[in-house]
Design an enzyme around this catalytic site. Structure first.
Site: not given
Lengths: 508, 508, 508, 508
Positions: C244-245, C248-249, C266, C300
């Protein structure tokens, strides 16, 4: 007793005198075989004498070596690594002297003599690290409560038979790895470089002694074919590493196979450099010079065939002949010399015969082609224009003789490269990625060494050294070459109480 | 035309008929050599006929195979992996039928026949994964602007010569790896198992055809020594993988070495099980039974020597003889049978001669020792008490004959284990860590397979299979066995404008 | 009850209905959380409903999963591999349907939808092979009678949180490896692609059931941030793999680190393609089109920055704009469509806001820049000329928006490439070896993926996928990524009677 | 100016004086921060003074280090290896002096002080070998004319923050690997061992200088939390390797993660030894003594929990208490001393407070428990009987305090072992293979170090050192730990003219 010439006095620093026993047996120097003279190829005068090993010496040495093997293989590998480290340190201390001896006795120029010793030092450093990395594997078992291991154990004794052109580096490749892998080493150096054999052995011997280890861990014999044959036949020697001609190598392999021993062969090369039309010509010319003239054409990786694209054929040759004419020929110990003598008087004669044969097959001499009148074994660096189909082009003439061939397409050039029985080294000069990757791929060079924009020689120890086809298929020095010096065991341990069978078989 | 017996009708599912051409050449079935009969070892009646390959067939096949090799080696390895995956799927569909054929034609019991096919399926799965992991290395160069690579390229063509006892699994070990590595495969199966050769080939052929690939990628010949010799001599075949006796293997190696080809040998075994005084006796008895009697003693990993600690000697033997007497002998396809027939009438005769010879060397029969009167090639499972020094103990008698030997110390037991020329498999039964780790270490078993608390047989495909000494030194299936099927290139790429030399040498 | 549209009927083949429970808990489908609608991005109409997981569902699921973990980790790895093989086979059977669902629910064009499912199939094949190669090491010990092992054990439970853009492939990367490594998997798919989550889970569930294994080995929840948080906090989950972003990661990592768990991240990419003056322009234009417009700029690895050498700047742009104008926009399921809708109405709004912001920072729209009026979330593929220093260039706008930048020297181009916080993917187009090797070397691209003459996307599973810096540092799929899913134990076993200490220390 | 005591004069051999600048910045010694005294823990008297780094010093140092990084990363790895080799040689020359200083300043007994320096020497040797083996991979690509590479590039700068208990070995683990991998090193030693920091740095500095390399390749600061924080925050430092408590380590990780840097954590341990009923008791007693009392309980691998089978509980304890009572406590430099002082006066106070707290939780002192009145920080070696559920058992008290726990079944013992937050080291004493293999398997110890029949400490450098859970998950020294010091690039090079996409996708 003194040396014949004062300039040989430095040999005393290497433990050498005017007359030297040539067998290191059970930790002692002995020798009851014939006395031979070590000869300076630059003037064919004697340097010193060595007493070779008799078969009795050999048997005594092997007996002790077999006993030592039982001890050495039980010493933990990192401790064995520490012994090899000390050998490396000892070599570092003697680098200049040993390099000088290599140059004096073998005939290669001093920077190459020193470079050869440096290579053993590098190998020692590498092997020290390796002594903690001779890793086995734990492989997942398909059966519960089972563990599958792949372990690596020492072979026992490794025999190393080396050639005159690298009288100590090839020993270094083999011995450094063999020793950390837990094997004793039995070495027979070339008959014409006995002083180097003795000096190298002495240095190893001192390290073993200092560590209170049996000298027989490293057993060494000066000698000729008789000792070589004895090694090939000896069932106590699990692996024979042989460097030399394809013909002799094949015979060694036959003998060793008959007793189900292992062989590691480094045999003849017939190495080509391809120059593409887009190559950096200056870089390529310099590379060909080093590859074809260096060590007087007596490296196994010497470039013997130059494969030129037709569009740059003439201009490349013009430049190359230009630099050939400037090559300084002379005493290899003298600064500035690029081309020393051939190793023996016999090599010089082979050169002469070879040139005659080449001419008889239509070869046209572009430069060189003659021996140089002198006390030494000097010959001219030689370039020959010849048809790729001439039989002589398929053979290895161990002298600074370069065949020039012409091509139109990459495919054709690669076919020429691959058309000889040997498969040691090869180079291409190009700036195109598609050519580079094709050259190193399935339809490219069929050699063990596949270079791009560097000469055919000058391998680094981190990679595996060796070649395919008549070159014998062995690999030495880096990568996973060490596995050849060990015995692989696939172990399955059942630590449970059941007996499940693989592939789900039910029995009884 | 129909099969002689209705129960053979299932062979049609495998593409077989009463008479079958035995050469798969350039994608077509042919055969112009002698007609041979496949015989059921349980009753010595014919199953079906096969037309073997003539030398003309061979040459035609190899021509096509050479052409196909150029194409196959350029297909990306993961795509080659996908073909092998499809072969695995095809085998899964035919598992029961093929397993039945193996049992019928070779004579092993059905669970073993199916297990053998399962092993090829496992190999396919394994090779599919491997097709993305045939990794080369990038090795740090000591020179700036240089990259050192170790790349792996296909060899070209791999010849596989297999034996009757594993008429298809050994092909599977070799072919699965050889194919993903980019090689074409040339297979000669055993002369006495031609139906399996044809059925396996047919299955591979269908996959190639479905993918519009040249059938010659997999070339297959039924035939005998003449075809074997042709393979050994053929310079188009870079690697010959041979499974069979030490004697024939040595001859194959000599022939292949003369042309500087490569060999991968899986030769005779003479495998021992050591039972220590602390062993789990029940587990050990069951293991010895499977190891010595399974496949009627015709596995290369069959246990032929049982080395018992004196303290458990008699009680172990009593138990073992007890289970031997309960072994159900009979039709291998029948449920419950543990011991099928020997493979041929000749094997049965060898057994008889062998027993006589053993007796003449002082062997004492503890159980078994006779052939069983029947139409088939049945013999009794046999245990012999004999001196470890008897010459016959050093040899491999391919039948369910087990020698029993007695020892006092671990050292002595290991020496017995290692005292034979062969070095394939070995097991110890013990519960002591110090014994386990000694056994798998430098002073332990000298075999390629070194087991603990499991029988000598039943290797899993993830490990490397093969043995030392007279067993030939080859390794197949897992670990890094794949490297033997590829050509290693040590590549140095100079992408700069300078020409630094390795070992810091200065030239010119 | 039927689907709203007949064309959705194929979903029944995947086990889906108009309303679906969204939690696979202890082998059963459940769901007591909110009901959500899956929406077709091409027209914003509902496809079907899914009942998300409540926290109670989550706890029930995790309880069962913890129990299942104890069983699963004891099953031999090759047997676990066989389960993954069966999952691969099940996927092969449903490839077309699943690919169609991916295209329908996510919005990517059909060939990409099918390609995504194919990638999981490839992963399954790869993982099957890997299941026999999760090798530990046996490392030489410096102490006699000691064995040093590096073993790899399962972690227990791996949590996988995936994003909408690869709604199933990322699960495949993680689950295939996690499962063969002996871990249970807990999956939370994206809230907007619940049908794919259910369909994928159903397929895995059927395989587990067929093999009589606990369904809880694969536990799956449809849900949003609440479930995601629960996974991050759960000490029963040893590894959380999050896609994800970056923002958030980072928060997930903080939560997981607080409980000393492991993370595999990732995160965002901001990928550039550099086009050198010597590039194959046609190849580069096609590559940029695929990299920037494919998956509507929602990969991505989407190319977001095009770095052009000044000498080809204008001509390249002219060609690129030319092909942009021919891009067929429309229903992703329709043949010929290259650009489908953005995934959600919100994405479309982000695009609009993004364009406004870009303009405010001096961006000049060369083509595109507008949303397309329709029921779906379609936008124009957009090229923007902008200063490399504009803040917006450092950010990831998840849409088909490409910034164009100009450079003079290679050094400058590489600095531009490396100047953003993210470090996922990067490409250069050139034909010069010195540029290629510099680009992949210490002073080259600082990304995890470093391509030459191919787009920024399209990684193969054999390599490790992931990126540096704000991309999070994780690596998935091939190479040794599997090690992240296992616990490494360095084991030293003393099987002797002495207690030698490392580093030769004497104590007491 | 002279040292306070004549016996400190040997420090001059290490380049130390009574007052020393404590920052090695851009190749020069500086220091503008606070002046601190190095204190002898055996008598709490000053040894010498060191001027710590100010933040200005730090910034100046990092500036130079960043510049040096650009140079160092381009030097070929084998050349970097040669620098590390020279550092090893320099250490060998100073082994006795440095070992003495470690003993003097840290307080551990002399054999351990020398052992610690020997460990760095071993690391140097290992790293030299590694410098030719930092291998990338060439991975088969599924696309024709594509090559997939996994290359490893230097990170840039590695920050190393070490603790007082191994004031130089931990630097050695990190720096040897970091340097050959091409990284500059920034070191902050423990505030209470500044003399070792200066002496080690000086030795490295001399090697760099002799080779005409920028001193800033190795940048070193004496200092405390302020410098530590600066390192954690510094975006120029790609990797921070931190050794210390779980609490501080977690905070470092948070800071480093916020800037998307990498961490390598070696945090608290709480290590147990399990003694089974079949153990070699004598071996186990000696092991527990070394593990619990060695380094005065201040190793991260110190055994803090002794888990005894009930059947041998009392007799084992009796023997252990017996040897505890014979432990010679005193000056660590004196021959025969087994237990030196705690490192600081504060440690001694912590011990006292700890004992009180233990008592309050029901701990019963079996032996020891008191501080020893003296000028130094001596305490008694202590054994405590306590419930495994007491909260204090889950914590790490950095002193020679051993908790004894009792168990009945192996399962129970393993659960106890795994029941603490930390996961560094663990040992079992047994002679049963089934116990050994269970212990190292999926249901065994959850620690990073899993020993059998040796103490919890004494790792060899060939293996990976580090632990799970609150121990932080990092791995240092051997195995593939080096990968953490490098950046992994997955490179795909297209050298053809086509653009095939992975997973067979068709686009446009």
């Amino acid at each position: 007793m003194g040396f014949a010439r004062k300039e040989y006095e430095f040999l005393r620093e290497l433990g050498l005198g005017p007359r030297n026993p040539g067998s290191y047996i059970n930790g002692k120097w002995k020798g009851s075989g014939p006395v031979v003279c070590s000869v300076n190829p630059a003037n064919n005068q004697n340097i010193a004498e060595v007493v070779e090993a008799s078969i009795q010496d050999y048997d005594e040495g092997m007996q002790a070596c077999s006993e030592a093997a039982k001890i050495w293989m039980q010493i933990p590998a990192p401790k064995r690594g520490d012994i090899v480290r000390q050998i490396g340190e000892a070599l570092r201390m003697k680098l200049q002297h040993l390099g000088r001896l290599v140059s004096l006795e073998m005939g290669k120029i001093l920077p190459e003599g020193i470079g050869e010793v440096q290579e053993i030092i590098d190998m020692c450093d590498y092997a020290v690290g390796l002594s903690r990395q001779l890793n086995g594997s734990i492989i997942p078992s398909e059966r519960p409560n089972h563990m599958m291991l792949e372990t690596w154990n020492p072979l026992g004794i490794v025999g190393v038979i080396t050639a005159f052109n690298f009288p100590c580096a090839v020993l270094g490749w083999n011995a450094c790895i063999a020793l950390v892998c837990g094997n004793c080493v039995v070495w027979k150096g070339a008959p014409t470089t006995p002083l180097i054999t003795v000096a190298m052995t002495e240095l190893v011997a001192e390290v073993l002694e200092k560590n209170n280890l049996p000298g027989a861990i490293f057993t060494s014999f000066c000698g000729g074919a008789e000792i070589g044959q004895a090694i090939a036949k000896d069932t106590r020697i699990q692996l024979v590493s042989f460097t030399g001609s394809s013909k002799v190598g094949q015979s060694v392999q036959r003998t060793v196979s008959e007793r189900f021993g292992k062989c590691l062969l480094e045999l003849s090369g017939n190495n080509a450099i391809i120059v593409m039309d887009d190559a950096d010509i200056k870089l390529a010319v310099r590379s060909v010079l080093f590859a074809a003239v260096g060590t007087a054409g007596q490296r196994c990786t010497t470039c013997r065939r130059l494969i030129l694209h037709e569009s740059i054929y003439q201009s490349f040759l013009d430049q190359l002949i230009g630099v050939y004419k400037q090559v300084k020929i002379g005493d290899p110990l003298e600064k500035g010399t690029l081309l020393g003598p051939l190793h023996t008087r016999a090599s010089r004669e082979n050169f002469e015969k070879g040139i005659e044969f080449i001419k008889s097959q239509g070869g046209k001499i572009l430069t060189g082609g003659s021996v140089i009148e002198s006390d030494g074994n000097f010959v001219e660096p030689t370039i020959i224009e010849i048809s790729p189909d001439a039989a002589v082009v398929k053979e290895e003439l161990f002298a600074p003789v370069l065949y020039v061939l012409k091509f139109q397409t990459l495919k054709e050039a690669i076919e020429m490269n691959n058309s000889v029985p040997q498969g040691l080294s090869s180079s291409i000069f190009t700036r195109k990625p598609e050519v580079i990757f094709k050259w190193i791929g399935p339809h490219g060079s069929d050699c063990g060494i596949v270079n791009v924009n560097i000469p055919t020689n000058g391998a680094e120890i981190g990679g595996a050294f060796g070649g395919e086809k008549a070159t014998g298929g062995g690999r030495e020095a880096g990568s996973d070459s060490w596995k050849q010096y060990m015995r692989r065991s696939t172990c399955t341990i059942n630590y449970g109480n059941e007996l499940p069978l693989a592939q789900g078989i039910n029995f009884g």
